[in-house]
Design an enzyme around this catalytic site. Structure first.
Site, PDB file in Angstrom:
ATOM      1  N   TRP A  61     -12.783 -53.116  15.410  1.00 57.35           N
ATOM      2  CA  TRP A  61     -13.429 -51.934  14.850  1.00 57.35           C
ATOM      3  C   TRP A  61     -12.386 -50.911  14.425  1.00 57.35           C
ATOM      4  O   TRP A  61     -11.212 -51.020  14.783  1.00 57.35           O
ATOM      5  CB  TRP A  61     -14.498 -51.338  15.779  1.00 57.35           C
ATOM      6  CG  TRP A  61     -14.060 -50.946  17.194  1.00 57.35           C
ATOM      7  CD1 TRP A  61     -12.899 -51.292  17.821  1.00 57.35           C
ATOM      8  CD2 TRP A  61     -14.819 -50.173  18.117  1.00 57.35           C
ATOM      9  NE1 TRP A  61     -12.882 -50.774  19.095  1.00 57.35           N
ATOM     10  CE2 TRP A  61     -14.052 -50.078  19.306  1.00 57.35           C
ATOM     11  CE3 TRP A  61     -16.048 -49.547  18.089  1.00 57.35           C
ATOM     12  CZ2 TRP A  61     -14.495 -49.385  20.434  1.00 57.35           C
ATOM     13  CZ3 TRP A  61     -16.489 -48.853  19.213  1.00 57.35           C
ATOM     14  CH2 TRP A  61     -15.710 -48.777  20.366  1.00 57.35           C
ATOM     15  N   ASN A  62     -12.820 -49.941  13.599  1.00 61.47           N
ATOM     16  CA  ASN A  62     -11.903 -48.942  13.037  1.00 61.47           C
ATOM     17  C   ASN A  62     -12.511 -47.546  13.162  1.00 61.47           C
ATOM     18  O   ASN A  62     -13.737 -47.402  13.222  1.00 61.47           O
ATOM     19  CB  ASN A  62     -11.701 -49.194  11.545  1.00 61.47           C
ATOM     20  CG  ASN A  62     -11.133 -50.555  11.245  1.00 61.47           C
ATOM     21  OD1 ASN A  62     -10.000 -50.847  11.576  1.00 61.47           O
ATOM     22  ND2 ASN A  62     -11.931 -51.403  10.626  1.00 61.47           N
ATOM     23  N   HIS A  69     -16.909 -36.547  -0.543  1.00 62.94           N
ATOM     24  CA  HIS A  69     -17.073 -36.845  -1.975  1.00 62.94           C
ATOM     25  C   HIS A  69     -16.049 -37.892  -2.415  1.00 62.94           C
ATOM     26  O   HIS A  69     -15.313 -37.706  -3.367  1.00 62.94           O
ATOM     27  CB  HIS A  69     -16.976 -35.552  -2.789  1.00 62.94           C
ATOM     28  CG  HIS A  69     -18.060 -34.580  -2.425  1.00 62.94           C
ATOM     29  ND1 HIS A  69     -19.159 -34.360  -3.225  1.00 62.94           N
ATOM     30  CD2 HIS A  69     -18.248 -33.836  -1.313  1.00 62.94           C
ATOM     31  CE1 HIS A  69     -19.968 -33.489  -2.624  1.00 62.94           C
ATOM     32  NE2 HIS A  69     -19.422 -33.157  -1.461  1.00 62.94           N
ATOM     33  N   HIS A  73     -20.612 -41.690  -4.282  1.00 63.72           N
ATOM     34  CA  HIS A  73     -21.108 -40.719  -3.317  1.00 63.72           C
ATOM     35  C   HIS A  73     -22.246 -39.892  -3.884  1.00 63.72           C
ATOM     36  O   HIS A  73     -22.538 -39.933  -5.077  1.00 63.72           O
ATOM     37  CB  HIS A  73     -19.965 -39.841  -2.793  1.00 63.72           C
ATOM     38  CG  HIS A  73     -19.454 -38.844  -3.776  1.00 63.72           C
ATOM     39  ND1 HIS A  73     -18.390 -39.116  -4.604  1.00 63.72           N
ATOM     40  CD2 HIS A  73     -19.840 -37.574  -4.070  1.00 63.72           C
ATOM     41  CE1 HIS A  73     -18.154 -38.049  -5.361  1.00 63.72           C
ATOM     42  NE2 HIS A  73     -19.033 -37.096  -5.072  1.00 63.72           N
ATOM     43  N   ASP A  75     -24.037 -36.108  -4.136  1.00 66.75           N
ATOM     44  CA  ASP A  75     -23.868 -34.651  -4.072  1.00 66.75           C
ATOM     45  C   ASP A  75     -25.189 -34.026  -3.634  1.00 66.75           C
ATOM     46  O   ASP A  75     -26.212 -34.174  -4.328  1.00 66.75           O
ATOM     47  CB  ASP A  75     -23.534 -34.072  -5.459  1.00 66.75           C
ATOM     48  CG  ASP A  75     -22.116 -34.353  -5.926  1.00 66.75           C
ATOM     49  OD1 ASP A  75     -21.310 -34.902  -5.157  1.00 66.75           O
ATOM     50  OD2 ASP A  75     -21.829 -34.001  -7.089  1.00 66.75           O
ATOM     51  N   HIS A  79     -23.829 -28.524  -2.061  1.00 65.88           N
ATOM     52  CA  HIS A  79     -22.437 -28.746  -2.478  1.00 65.88           C
ATOM     53  C   HIS A  79     -21.948 -27.600  -3.360  1.00 65.88           C
ATOM     54  O   HIS A  79     -20.771 -27.264  -3.346  1.00 65.88           O
ATOM     55  CB  HIS A  79     -22.355 -30.076  -3.233  1.00 65.88           C
ATOM     56  CG  HIS A  79     -21.011 -30.415  -3.798  1.00 65.88           C
ATOM     57  ND1 HIS A  79     -19.835 -30.207  -3.118  1.00 65.88           N
ATOM     58  CD2 HIS A  79     -20.652 -30.959  -4.994  1.00 65.88           C
ATOM     59  CE1 HIS A  79     -18.818 -30.611  -3.876  1.00 65.88           C
ATOM     60  NE2 HIS A  79     -19.289 -31.049  -5.017  1.00 65.88           N
ATOM     61  N   HIS A 207     -22.806 -29.749 -12.026  1.00 65.99           N
ATOM     62  CA  HIS A 207     -22.846 -29.308 -10.634  1.00 65.99           C
ATOM     63  C   HIS A 207     -23.671 -28.037 -10.498  1.00 65.99           C
ATOM     64  O   HIS A 207     -24.559 -27.920  -9.650  1.00 65.99           O
ATOM     65  CB  HIS A 207     -21.429 -29.044 -10.110  1.00 65.99           C
ATOM     66  CG  HIS A 207     -20.677 -30.285  -9.754  1.00 65.99           C
ATOM     67  ND1 HIS A 207     -19.879 -30.953 -10.637  1.00 65.99           N
ATOM     68  CD2 HIS A 207     -20.617 -30.983  -8.592  1.00 65.99           C
ATOM     69  CE1 HIS A 207     -19.338 -32.019 -10.031  1.00 65.99           C
ATOM     70  NE2 HIS A 207     -19.777 -32.045  -8.790  1.00 65.99           N
TER      71      HIS A 207
HETATM   72 MN    MN Z   1     -19.268 -34.900  -5.412  1.00 67.65          MN
END
Ligand code: MN
Length: 258
Positions: A61-62, A69, A73, A75, A79, A207
């Site tokens: 595992w990690n 972002h 991904h 938003d 954001h 955005h």
């Molecule tokens: Mn973004």
């Protein structure tokens, strides 16, 4: 009555194809770089905890570190300052993560001009050919940009003036956010705005207007060329990071192949 069992069978027999629109997440996954005076997002990093060894003989595992972002991904409305006080990524209702897809293809235009911006006339032309944008749907901006996704430099496509990547004009962003019922806008590039959007009359229009209208963004999508213009269903699955502004996200499309 909805026939979910039929859908499950159609997925198994391939008459509904399941398409992964997600870019792989690794240390070289492209990330957005901002001018140096601003805070910077982190690249994706894995830190091994154990791998069937002294640190854990039976398990691998990690830990990982990344910006919200990074890679493909989501938003969330909070954001952007225009969406301050609206939903964080954990608060977005899950029923608003799934919706019909509408695909606008500007691959040829973007090949000619990497700064190409979708304008209001392009959307209206699409609507006169294909009908209104679907309510509660995802608008996917197909540009072919994902073909550069394994080459961060080509993906960023920057020169002395900054990055040259496609996006939408302020007029188009205003129209989509105010005049349509779409859930959000999905792109193949590193962010939902054009590379040059910081210097637009209205900076970062996607955005600013989408987040302010309680809509969402999806980025670094792959395989947009495998979706029909209409008729696919998209499922976006960001992690419910409490107070978070977004999250790496698995994006899946269901496409009828029957
Ligand atoms: Mn973004």
């Amino acid at each position: 009555m909805a026939d979910l069992m039929a859908l499950a069978e159609e997925i198994v027999d391939g008459s509904v194809e399941v398409i992964d629109m997600t870019a792989p997440l690794h240390a070289n996954t492209p990330i957005l770089g901002l001018p140096p005076e601003f805070g910077q997002t982190a690249s994706f990093e894995l830190e091994e905890i154990s791998k069937y060894d002294d640190r854990g003989p039976m398990w691998y595992w990690n830990n990982f570190r990344t910006g919200e972002h990074t890679g493909t991904h989501f938003d969330a409305p909070n954001h952007w300052v225009s969406g301050k006080g609206l939903d964080d990524v954990s608060q977005v209702p899950v029923r608003r993560l799934i919706g019909p897809a509408a695909v606008i293809d500007k691959t040829a235009e973007v090949q000619e001009n990497p700064d190409f911006c979708l304008d209001i006339d392009d959307i209206k032309a699409w609507e006169s050919e294909n009908g209104p944008l679907p309510a509660h749907g995802w608008l996917i901006f197909r540009t072919g940009w994902s073909s550069r996704g394994d080459d961060p430099e080509a993906f960023d496509n920057a020169d002395d003036e900054g990055p040259h990547t496609p996006g939408a004009t302020p007029a188009a962003a205003k129209y989509l956010s105010e005049e349509t019922d779409i859930l959000g806008w999905g792109v193949e590039t590193v962010g939902t705005d054009a590379g040059g959007a910081m210097n637009f009359d209205q900076p970062f229009p996607c955005h600013s207007m989408f987040m302010g209208a309680n809509k969402y963004g999806l980025t670094q999508l792959r395989n947009a060329d495998r979706l029909p213009t209409r008729g696919a269903v998209i499922i976006a699955a960001p992690l419910p990071i409490v107070t978070g502004s977004g999250s790496p996200c698995r994006v899946i499309a269901l496409v009828d192949r029957s």
